[in-house]
Scaffold this motif. Structure first.
Motif, PDB file in Angstrom:
ATOM      1  N   ALA A   3      -2.072 -79.151  45.245  1.00 44.46           N
ATOM      2  CA  ALA A   3      -2.324 -78.079  44.398  1.00 44.46           C
ATOM      3  C   ALA A   3      -1.570 -78.311  42.895  1.00 44.46           C
ATOM      4  CB  ALA A   3      -1.435 -76.921  44.732  1.00 44.46           C
ATOM      5  N   PRO A   4      -2.631 -78.717  41.866  1.00 48.05           N
ATOM      6  CA  PRO A   4      -2.247 -79.240  40.775  1.00 48.05           C
ATOM      7  C   PRO A   4      -0.919 -78.357  40.059  1.00 48.05           C
ATOM      8  CG  PRO A   4      -4.174 -78.872  40.569  1.00 48.05           C
ATOM      9  CD  PRO A   4      -4.059 -78.680  41.958  1.00 48.05           C
ATOM     10  N   TYR A   5      -1.326 -76.807  40.025  1.00 49.21           N
ATOM     11  CA  TYR A   5      -0.627 -75.966  39.023  1.00 49.21           C
ATOM     12  C   TYR A   5      -0.061 -75.063  40.368  1.00 49.21           C
ATOM     13  CZ  TYR A   5      -2.420 -77.675  34.882  1.00 49.21           C
ATOM     14  OH  TYR A   5      -2.529 -78.414  33.833  1.00 49.21           O
ATOM     15  N   ALA A   6       1.083 -74.687  40.254  1.00 52.27           N
ATOM     16  CA  ALA A   6       1.829 -73.759  41.121  1.00 52.27           C
ATOM     17  C   ALA A   6       0.760 -72.302  41.318  1.00 52.27           C
ATOM     18  CB  ALA A   6       3.162 -73.534  40.654  1.00 52.27           C
ATOM     19  N   GLY A  15      -3.283 -58.172  41.283  1.00 52.20           N
ATOM     20  CA  GLY A  15      -3.105 -57.038  40.629  1.00 52.20           C
ATOM     21  C   GLY A  15      -3.239 -57.305  39.015  1.00 52.20           C
ATOM     22  N   LEU A  16      -2.129 -57.953  38.507  1.00 59.04           N
ATOM     23  CA  LEU A  16      -1.753 -58.383  37.244  1.00 59.04           C
ATOM     24  C   LEU A  16      -3.024 -58.989  36.576  1.00 59.04           C
ATOM     25  CD1 LEU A  16       0.354 -58.285  35.197  1.00 59.04           C
ATOM     26  CD2 LEU A  16       1.123 -60.424  35.667  1.00 59.04           C
ATOM     27  N   ILE A  17      -3.727 -59.827  37.003  1.00 55.83           N
ATOM     28  CA  ILE A  17      -4.789 -60.514  36.195  1.00 55.83           C
ATOM     29  C   ILE A  17      -5.985 -59.775  35.959  1.00 55.83           C
ATOM     30  CG2 ILE A  17      -6.366 -62.315  36.230  1.00 55.83           C
ATOM     31  CD1 ILE A  17      -4.413 -64.407  36.583  1.00 55.83           C
ATOM     32  N   LEU A 349     -15.085 -63.902  32.299  1.00 54.77           N
ATOM     33  CA  LEU A 349     -14.121 -64.521  31.937  1.00 54.77           C
ATOM     34  C   LEU A 349     -12.948 -64.353  32.642  1.00 54.77           C
ATOM     35  CD1 LEU A 349     -14.001 -64.052  27.965  1.00 54.77           C
ATOM     36  CD2 LEU A 349     -14.888 -65.922  29.277  1.00 54.77           C
ATOM     37  N   GLU A 350     -13.087 -64.338  33.967  1.00 55.07           N
ATOM     38  CA  GLU A 350     -12.116 -64.092  34.876  1.00 55.07           C
ATOM     39  C   GLU A 350     -10.784 -65.191  34.618  1.00 55.07           C
ATOM     40  OE1 GLU A 350      -9.993 -63.507  37.940  1.00 55.07           O
ATOM     41  OE2 GLU A 350     -10.670 -65.172  38.415  1.00 55.07           O
ATOM     42  N   HIS A 351     -10.999 -66.278  34.323  1.00 54.09           N
ATOM     43  CA  HIS A 351      -9.803 -67.267  34.334  1.00 54.09           C
ATOM     44  C   HIS A 351      -9.399 -67.516  33.033  1.00 54.09           C
ATOM     45  CE1 HIS A 351     -10.736 -68.758  38.277  1.00 54.09           C
ATOM     46  NE2 HIS A 351     -11.867 -68.604  38.044  1.00 54.09           N
ATOM     47  N   MET A 352      -9.794 -66.666  32.050  1.00 51.83           N
ATOM     48  CA  MET A 352      -9.253 -66.655  30.556  1.00 51.83           C
ATOM     49  C   MET A 352      -7.966 -66.802  30.460  1.00 51.83           C
ATOM     50  SD  MET A 352     -10.790 -65.391  27.137  1.00 51.83           S
ATOM     51  CE  MET A 352     -10.273 -63.584  27.516  1.00 51.83           C
ATOM     52  N   PHE A 353      -7.329 -65.636  31.272  1.00 48.02           N
ATOM     53  CA  PHE A 353      -5.841 -65.485  30.874  1.00 48.02           C
ATOM     54  C   PHE A 353      -4.853 -66.141  31.999  1.00 48.02           C
ATOM     55  CE2 PHE A 353      -8.286 -61.904  28.992  1.00 48.02           C
ATOM     56  CZ  PHE A 353      -7.615 -61.928  27.705  1.00 48.02           C
ATOM     57  N   ARG A 354      -5.559 -66.587  32.970  1.00 46.06           N
ATOM     58  CA  ARG A 354      -4.684 -67.230  34.073  1.00 46.06           C
ATOM     59  C   ARG A 354      -3.778 -68.085  33.685  1.00 46.06           C
ATOM     60  NH1 ARG A 354      -5.774 -67.136  39.755  1.00 46.06           N
ATOM     61  NH2 ARG A 354      -7.131 -65.734  39.445  1.00 46.06           N
ATOM     62  N   PRO A 355      -4.109 -69.164  32.735  1.00 50.55           N
ATOM     63  CA  PRO A 355      -3.016 -70.375  32.373  1.00 50.55           C
ATOM     64  C   PRO A 355      -1.908 -69.555  31.669  1.00 50.55           C
ATOM     65  CG  PRO A 355      -5.086 -70.847  31.886  1.00 50.55           C
ATOM     66  CD  PRO A 355      -5.402 -69.491  32.125  1.00 50.55           C
ATOM     67  N   ALA A 356      -2.240 -68.627  30.931  1.00 55.26           N
ATOM     68  CA  ALA A 356      -1.104 -67.886  30.095  1.00 55.26           C
ATOM     69  C   ALA A 356      -0.027 -67.313  30.934  1.00 55.26           C
ATOM     70  CB  ALA A 356      -1.656 -67.157  29.161  1.00 55.26           C
ATOM     71  N   VAL A 357      -0.803 -66.629  31.869  1.00 55.20           N
ATOM     72  CA  VAL A 357      -0.067 -65.655  33.049  1.00 55.20           C
ATOM     73  C   VAL A 357       0.949 -66.731  33.929  1.00 55.20           C
ATOM     74  CG1 VAL A 357      -0.179 -64.253  34.818  1.00 55.20           C
ATOM     75  CG2 VAL A 357      -1.445 -63.892  33.115  1.00 55.20           C
ATOM     76  N   GLN A 358       0.222 -67.918  34.276  1.00 56.51           N
ATOM     77  CA  GLN A 358       1.023 -68.926  34.777  1.00 56.51           C
ATOM     78  C   GLN A 358       2.125 -69.512  34.220  1.00 56.51           C
ATOM     79  OE1 GLN A 358      -2.401 -71.398  35.863  1.00 56.51           O
ATOM     80  NE2 GLN A 358      -2.092 -70.718  38.039  1.00 56.51           N
ATOM     81  N   ALA A 359       2.022 -69.587  33.001  1.00 61.45           N
ATOM     82  CA  ALA A 359       2.965 -70.117  31.935  1.00 61.45           C
ATOM     83  C   ALA A 359       4.252 -69.322  31.742  1.00 61.45           C
ATOM     84  CB  ALA A 359       2.361 -70.614  30.775  1.00 61.45           C
ATOM     85  N   THR A 360       3.837 -67.935  31.589  1.00 59.63           N
ATOM     86  CA  THR A 360       4.784 -66.964  31.383  1.00 59.63           C
ATOM     87  C   THR A 360       5.376 -66.871  32.683  1.00 59.63           C
ATOM     88  OG1 THR A 360       3.136 -65.969  30.190  1.00 59.63           O
ATOM     89  CG2 THR A 360       4.882 -64.595  30.397  1.00 59.63           C
TER      90      THR A 360
ATOM     91  N   PRO B  68      17.343 -85.108  26.560  1.00 63.85           N
ATOM     92  CA  PRO B  68      16.823 -83.953  27.553  1.00 63.85           C
ATOM     93  C   PRO B  68      15.478 -83.635  27.039  1.00 63.85           C
ATOM     94  CG  PRO B  68      19.264 -83.003  26.597  1.00 63.85           C
ATOM     95  CD  PRO B  68      18.793 -84.294  25.929  1.00 63.85           C
ATOM     96  N   ALA B  69      14.706 -83.433  27.965  1.00 68.25           N
ATOM     97  CA  ALA B  69      13.296 -83.309  27.914  1.00 68.25           C
ATOM     98  C   ALA B  69      12.800 -82.164  28.593  1.00 68.25           C
ATOM     99  CB  ALA B  69      12.236 -84.542  28.131  1.00 68.25           C
ATOM    100  N   ALA B  70      12.087 -80.965  28.035  1.00 68.80           N
ATOM    101  CA  ALA B  70      11.360 -79.980  28.633  1.00 68.80           C
ATOM    102  C   ALA B  70      10.096 -80.044  29.036  1.00 68.80           C
ATOM    103  CB  ALA B  70      11.718 -78.608  27.825  1.00 68.80           C
ATOM    104  N   ILE B  71       9.842 -80.479  30.228  1.00 70.69           N
ATOM    105  CA  ILE B  71       8.532 -80.956  30.598  1.00 70.69           C
ATOM    106  C   ILE B  71       7.722 -80.014  31.386  1.00 70.69           C
ATOM    107  CG2 ILE B  71       6.996 -82.690  31.699  1.00 70.69           C
ATOM    108  CD1 ILE B  71       9.131 -84.551  31.385  1.00 70.69           C
ATOM    109  N   LYS B  72       7.063 -79.122  30.738  1.00 68.31           N
ATOM    110  CA  LYS B  72       6.353 -77.838  31.157  1.00 68.31           C
ATOM    111  C   LYS B  72       4.709 -78.125  31.835  1.00 68.31           C
ATOM    112  CE  LYS B  72       9.093 -74.214  29.494  1.00 68.31           C
ATOM    113  NZ  LYS B  72       9.416 -74.609  28.365  1.00 68.31           N
ATOM    114  N   THR B  73       4.443 -79.035  31.237  1.00 66.90           N
ATOM    115  CA  THR B  73       3.041 -79.566  31.457  1.00 66.90           C
ATOM    116  C   THR B  73       2.785 -80.900  31.545  1.00 66.90           C
ATOM    117  OG1 THR B  73       2.211 -79.548  29.324  1.00 66.90           O
ATOM    118  CG2 THR B  73       2.074 -77.481  30.336  1.00 66.90           C
TER     119      THR B  73
END
Ligand SMILES: Nc1ncnc2c1ncn2[C@@H]1O[C@H](COP(=O)(O)OP(=O)(O)OP(=O)(O)O)[C@@H](O)[C@H]1O
Ligand SMILES: [Mg+2]
Lengths: 379, 510
Positions: A3-6, A15-17, A349-360, B68-73
């Motif tokens: 799985a590339p992204y967590a 819920g959130l998305i 646009l189901e997937h639009m906010f997903r990356p941002a939520v993931q990163a946050t 130090p490197a912050a690697i997030k993606t």
């Protein structure tokens, strides 16, 4: 590492998305309302009051939701097999013919509780039949199901006009509709139930088909996650290669899944025809087939999600009508625009906010560099 | 000493209850090849995924060149000059080689310009490192070995200074692996840094400068390669002494169980991949098919297993014909006692989004013991899965974990457990120990031998010459779709290598 992204935790995914999508959809819709010179806050109030503020409102909201549950389930079932059934609209219309024929034939000789089950079967069979050719073409000729089901929507639309004008229209009548059904095709309204629950409801179209929809949702859950066929459907949906390896016949699954999907879409016809209007009118599906796509997407193709999403869209339909009625600047067409926005954000646009939520979420975890790890369970 | 190319300080990472990485410290010197070894599920891929920005560490620091490197993606990793070749390829299957290579690095709004530039650059890289692939071939049509080259080219195309390879040789023949190591050494000579994860200790000894050992999420040792031995490394990894050689008795071949005659198979492009192949496999013997990847072995076993249609030829299973040119059905063959461990566990053998226990019945999902006519008996399926998990030491032991979240080696064990536990009369295995750790290889080999000794017919396809030689009672060598020779288990690696390379010499046989 596969799985590339967590993956998101379930609460965020389910819920959130959807919540974020909804908020954005309402925000943009609010801007539109503002543009035409009305207050978005008042509009929201009107909508919620219109949808849930009265027994009649609740009745209508759930009535619409009933339609969307069926069509949402239809899309979801196909989706589990990796098929995109866009044809709910046409399948439901043609299913209406089945319902109408049963009602016209038996309403004077059988009681409703006999007519109804026959009509249920007819609706499913007629709906499924309308998907047979697209399904066959996909399975044996590789014609894309999206294209063929869309084309069959058009064919169904023309066919319905022809049938209603030339076959079903009672002599001497103006409107393209069947005669009004008699006693034997009148299924019980849920008004008494609403009243019993202390919700004063009058003249609402909500009827026992609502329970049939809930039953269908449970049936779909059983089918997809508990049955052998569901296992095969999901296998196909995830990996056609693995399906071949496992000896799961691709053609068979395509056809069976499409028939089930279209059968579910067909059941939708019962609600307006037998439950509300007591006759078949032109255009009785009213876009429910398409709303079903958004409902399935928003509900993550899971029956529970679909029921919730269907109620949401029921609210939009009913509350929207209320807004159009109360606010002079907002026309019926405006409401369609607003619903379109919700479908757009919540569905397409189901997937639009997903990356941002993931990163946050990732950055919210105690991952700030250099911190000592939290003591965890095992040593 | 110069700053370390990469330094990991106190990296921790948990997935729920699983602590995949615990307080990892690692220093990789610039311009070296650094090996990382460890059991399946030890946390190697997780650690590299953190380095490459796929996962975020729960805590800890990454330093690149001392800073130090912050690697997030992954994009940030690439910007830091880190390139990665994944254990499980991340290519778009229906794109061409070229399209895959420029994916994410298109360089211009209009594709044609990027493509033209990429074509030139690709050509240069191919020349420089001897990594030949047809730029316009579609990925799904390529053999796994070639797909991997594409992965490497992809990283180099992005200007990687530090190249991480997660089990790159799992899919290669020794010759191909040697070629890869040549490339790695060339990279090293240019001052690039390479991190190499592998289960093959021989490769560690052959190519690395330093080697680190992981066990159960921890870094347990780092050695200079020149100062350690295969035995020491194996013991460090598993925590016990490991039998590195297969022990087996004489084979007692019985009845012919699987018989293949004049089989010819074309692939989806219409290229003839299997040409007029005939052989028998008897009960009580292991027949190994050796060959460089892409010489028709995959098509051969897929045809016997009923997944592919043959153009002509016959296959008999237990004396009864299999309709290989017509309606052979894998489900039907399973009922007739033919089990198949596919080479491609990810697309064929498993459905990664499924929970583990759902995968433990794939292909057997209609068997009566797993439910009634309509419904699955999930309790029974789960109990059965738990059984297999215990028997095959699959970790973690949670049958409800998503299959994608198991480590590579453990995924392989899920497939093996499913197919072997059906007690089939004929077992076809493709690459049984690909990506599996030394301890598990020992276990899998023992089980294959046990099946043989129980009178089953085993057809083994592997690109591991060692594996073929130590398990097989008879070795068939496949080259360009034909069986070009049959040898006994005592054939030398050199002799087999010649046959595999298509050097057609009758005299080489004697
Ligand atoms: N996304 C995930 N969710 C839950 N658990 C995970 C996830 N990814 C990995 N794990 C678990 O973390 C542990 C380490 O896995 P990892 O893939 O890093 O092992 P590995 O050393 O690369 O093994 P292999 O040699 O088999 O490839 C395993 O127990 C695995 O099941
Ligand atoms: Mg790994």
């Amino acid at each position: 590492m596969s799985a590339p992204y967590a993956k998101l935790p379930a609460w965020a995914d389910y819920g959130l998305i959807p919540l974020i999508n909804l908020i954005v959809a309402f925000f943009v819709a609010g801007l539109v309302v503002l543009l035409v010179g009305e207050s978005p806050f008042e509009a929201v109030q009107l909508m919620i009051k219109g949808a849930f503020g009265s027994g009649r409102g609740i009745g209508y909201t759930l009535y619409y939701a009933t339609n969307f549950i069926f069509t949402g389930l239809a899309v979801a079932v196909a989706f589990h097999a990796g098929l995109f059934n866009i044809g709910g609209e046409g399948q439901a219309s043609v299913a209406g013919v089945g319902v109408a024929v049963v009602c016209l034939a038996f309403d004077s000789i059988l009681p409703w509780w006999v007519t109804f089950p026959i009509a249920v079967v007819a609706a499913a069979i007629f709906g499924a039949a309308w998907a047979l050719i697209p399904a066959w073409l996909q399975a044996y000729r590789g014609s894309h199901i999206v294209i063929t089901t869309i084309m069959f929507n058009f064919i169904a639309a023309s066919l319905m006009v022809y049938l209603l004008v030339n076959v079903f229209k009672a002599p001497g009548q103006q409107a393209p509709e069947t005669r009004t059904f008699l006693e034997g095709a009148n299924i019980p309204s849920l008004e008494p139930l609403l009243n019993m629950l202390g919700i004063a409801a009058r003249r609402t179209p909500l009827n026992i088909t609502f329970f049939l929809a809930l039953l269908a949702a449970f049936g779909v859950w059983l089918l997809i996650w508990r049955s052998r066929l569901g296992y095969e459907i999901r296998t196909m949906g995830h990996s056609p290669k693995a399906a071949r390896y496992a000896g799961i016949g691709e053609k068979r699954i395509i056809i069976v899944t499409m028939l089930i999907s279209a059968g579910l879409a067909g059941l939708m016809a019962l609600n307006p025809i037998m439950g509300a209007q007591d006759r078949m009118q032109l255009g009785f599906v009213g876009g429910a087939g398409f709303v079903g796509i958004a409902v399935a997407l928003m509900g993550r193709s899971h029956p529970v999600g679909i029921i919730l999403a269907a109620i949401l869209f029921g609210m939009l339909y009913q509350g929207g009508a209320e807004i159009a009625f109360e606010m002079p600047n907002i026309t019926r067409e405006m409401i369609v625009v607003i619903m379109g926005l919700v479908i757009f954000f919540a569905g397409a646009l189901e997937h639009m906010f997903r990356p941002a939520v993931q990163a946050t979420l990732a950055s919210l975890r105690p991952s700030s560099m250099g911190l000592k790890p939290k003591p965890a369970g095992d040593a | 000493m110069a700053d370390a190319a990469i330094e990991l300080v106190g990296i921790n990472k948990s997935f729920g209850a699983v602590r995949a990485n615990r307080d990892i410290h690692l220093k990789v010197e610039p311009g070296t090849i650094h090996g990382i070894i460890g059991e399946n599920g030890a946390g190697k891929s997780t650690l590299m995924s953190i380095l490459y920005g796929f996962y975020q560490a729960d805590s800890g620091e990454i330093r690149i060149g001392g800073k130090p490197a912050a690697i997030k993606t992954p994009n940030e990793a690439i910007a830091h000059g880190i390139g990665m070749v994944h254990q499980h390829f991340m290519l778009v299957e229906n794109f061409t080689v070229l399209e895959n290579i420029i994916l994410g690095a298109e360089g211009a709004a209009l594709l044609n310009r990027g493509i033209a530039r990429a074509r030139g650059e690709l050509h240069r890289l191919e020349q420089e490192y001897g990594l030949e692939v047809e730029p316009d071939a579609v990925i799904e049509e390529l053999a796994v070995g070639l797909q991997q080259r594409v992965e490497i080219l992809k990283a180099l195309y992005r200007g990687a200074e530090i190249l991480i390879l997660d089990e790159p040789t799992g899919v290669l023949t020794p010759a191909e692996a040697d070629h890869l190591f040549l490339i790695l050494r060339r990279l090293k000579d240019e001052g690039k840094t390479v991190i190499l994860i592998t289960h093959k200790l021989r490769e560690i000894m052959a190519v690395t400068d330093n080697v680190s050992v992981m066990r159960q999420g921890q870094m347990v040792a780092t050695r200079k390669t020149s100062e350690t031995t295969v035995e020491e490394l194996a013991e460090l990894m598993v925590g016990r002494r490991v039998l590195l050689h297969v022990e087996k008795g004489e084979a007692k071949p019985g009845e012919v169980k699987l018989s293949v005659r004049n089989l010819t198979v074309k692939d989806s492009r219409g290229v003839t991949m299997v040409k007029d192949v005939s052989f028998d496999v008897r009960g009580g013997e292991i027949v190994g098919i050796a060959g460089v990847a892409g010489n028709g072995q995959s098509e051969l076993i897929e045809t016997i297993a009923g997944i592919r249609k043959a153009v002509s030829g016959t296959v008999m299973l237990d004396g009864r014909p299999v309709d290989v040119t017509g309606a052979a059905d894998p489900a039907d063959l399973r009922r007739r006692g033919l089990a198949h461990v596919p080479e491609d566990r990810h697309h064929m053998g498993l459905i990664l989004p499924f929970e583990e226990y759902e995968n433990s019945i794939l292909g057997y999902h209609n068997d009566p013991e797993y439910g009634n006519g309509v419904f699955l008996d999930l309790k029974a399926v789960e109990a059965d899965a738990r059984d297999k998990i215990a028997k095959y030491d699959i970790r973690p032991t949670d049958p409800h974990l998503k299959t994608a979240n198991f480590s590579g080696g453990n995924q392989q064990k899920i497939v093996l457990a499913r197919e072997m536990e059906q007690d089939p009369g004929v077992l076809i295995v493709g690459q049984p120990t690909r990506g599996v750790d030394v301890g598990a290889i020992e276990f899998i080999h023992k089980r294959l031998i046990a099946m043989r000794d129980a009178g089953k017919a085993v057809l083994l396809v592997s690109v591991e010459l060692d594996e073929i030689r130590s398990l097989s009672d008879r070795i068939l060598v496949m080259f360009d779709g034909r069986i070009v020779g049959e040898r006994g288990p005592d054939a030398t690696e050199g002799a087999l290598g010649l046959l595999m390379a298509g050097v057609e010499q009758k005299e080489a046989a004697e």
